[in-house]
Write an enzyme that holds these catalytic residues in place. Sequence first.
Site, PDB file in Angstrom:
ATOM      1  N   HIS A 200       0.759  -1.342  -0.076  1.00  0.00           N
ATOM      2  CA  HIS A 200      -0.124   0.050   0.017  1.00  0.00           C
ATOM      3  C   HIS A 200       0.930   1.211   0.006  1.00  0.00           C
ATOM      4  O   HIS A 200       0.324   2.251   0.346  1.00  0.00           O
ATOM      5  CB  HIS A 200      -0.981  -0.104   1.354  1.00  0.00           C
ATOM      6  N   GLY A 201       2.211   1.130  -0.204  1.00  0.00           N
ATOM      7  CA  GLY A 201       3.031   2.152  -0.430  1.00  0.00           C
ATOM      8  C   GLY A 201       3.475   3.152   0.958  1.00  0.00           C
ATOM      9  O   GLY A 201       3.244   4.119   1.269  1.00  0.00           O
TER      10      GLY A 201
END
Length: 235
Positions: A200-201
């Site tokens: 999800h970064g």
Amino acid sequence: MATLATASRLALRSAASIKAPAVRALSSTAVRGSDASASASSYTSPFKGTEQKGNKIPDFGKYMSGGEGSNKVFQYFMVGTMGALTAAGAKSTVQEFLVNMSASADVLAMAKVEVDLNAIPEGKNVIIKWRGKPVFIRHRTQSEIDQANKVNVASLRDPQADEERVKQPEWLVMLGVCTHLGCVPIGEAGDFGGWFCPCHGSHYDISGRIRKGPAPLNLEIPEYDFPEEGKLIIG
Ligand code: FES
């Protein structure tokens, strides 16, 4: 002569006819007598009051125990034996339970992991498996240490100084599990020169602190120690 023979035959017949009832009478008396004795032994009249031989209770005195003392000894012996058997059973049950519940040899072997630090060059990452999880070991350079210390701790999402996260500044040891949803971040990646979680970064810096993305916390630091120079024990 013939008359005499006839007379003697008649006399014999009459004698025989006289004896036969007497014999019959004797035999019937004997039968009645035996019937009477049989009925007397099996029938107890409530009106007689005299004790019959068949009604007497047998004497078992010689089979009974010697007295209260010998009974007590037997009781103590039985109680002691049963107590010893019960204790032995309980002990084996508890022992089996503990053996089953205790960690197996391979689990104990995984509880602590020893790492040879001499095999990790400066500026490199190593990932080892400990208790089923990845552990990142980073041999940091002096410039990386300086970079980690330059950060304003108050500006961090999970404020933590670099010195709180390491025991020796050149060795950064932390769990390789993203604090967002548990992915394994990639080393030497991301916007802060540390680790990047592609799920999800989330971006972690060179101290493993969260700097950007959805992860709420810094990468976790496990229990570890340096028992001697060049040796690391995790766990
Ligand atoms: S699990 Fe790492 S960012 Fe979501």
